[in-house]
Design an enzyme around this catalytic site. Structure first.
Site, short mmCIF file in Angstrom:
data_model
loop_
_atom_site.label_atom_id
_atom_site.label_comp_id
_atom_site.label_asym_id
_atom_site.label_seq_id
_atom_site.Cartn_x
_atom_site.Cartn_y
_atom_site.Cartn_z
CG HIS A 15 -0.20 -0.20 2.50
ND1 HIS A 15 0.28 0.87 3.23
CD2 HIS A 15 0.20 -1.33 3.15
CE1 HIS A 15 0.91 0.40 4.30
NE2 HIS A 15 0.89 -0.93 4.27
N GLY A 16 0.40 2.40 0.18
CA GLY A 16 1.19 3.62 0.07
C GLY A 16 2.43 3.64 0.94
#
Length: 157
Positions: A15-16
């Site tokens: 994810h980010g």
């Protein structure tokens, strides 16, 4: 010897924070996800690839394939190893993957889990795995992003 820069447990996998923040901070050029479920899910792999920093490649291998091929990695590959659970990391270590430390980023709360930090909740089996890793000389610390202070997981249990 594979060039594993860091190993992270995060049940969200890529994810980010993983795809941008950690890879950039580490200088990684390869995110290797060792996960039996994701290794078979091309749609999720493509979604996760969308959050990778420019120039960072990805591999999505089963736990066994990771054990089988990690020692064939090129020295030019600067690997950020990401796993969903402490059970996976312990299996990799027992399979000969040279993991020197474990960063714990996120283990979601669920029924039957004990919350030990704001983003980390564990089962009794998770605790057993963390203790086994530490007994093997592999420190395990909770740290969401590089700017956060590291917290020794055993001190939180």
């Amino acid at each position: 010897m594979p060039n594993i820069l860091a190993t992270r447990i995060d049940n969200r996998l890529v994810h980010g924070q993983v795809g941008m923040t950690w890879t950039s901070w580490l200088g990684a050029n390869l995110v290797l996800v060792a996960d039996d479920i994701l290794a078979e899910d091309k749609v999720q792999q493509n979604l996760m690839d969308m959050v990778l920093a420019d120039g960072v490649q990805s591999r999505y291998f089963s736990v066994q394939k990771t054990i089988d091929v990690i020692h064939k990695a090129s020295p030019k590959q600067k690997i950020f190893l990401v796993c969903r659970t402490p059970q996976t990391v312990l299996a990799l270590v027992e399979g000969g993957v040279p993991i020197s430390a474990v960063n714990v980023g996120n283990l979601h709360f669920a029924e039957g889990k004990k919350q030990i930090d704001k983003t980390v909740s564990v089962t009794e089996d998770d605790i057993r795995c963390f203790k086994a890793l530490v007994e093997k000389g592999i420190p395990c610390t909770v740290q969401g992003i590089p700017a956060d202070a590291k917290k020794d997981i055993l001190s939180l249990l």
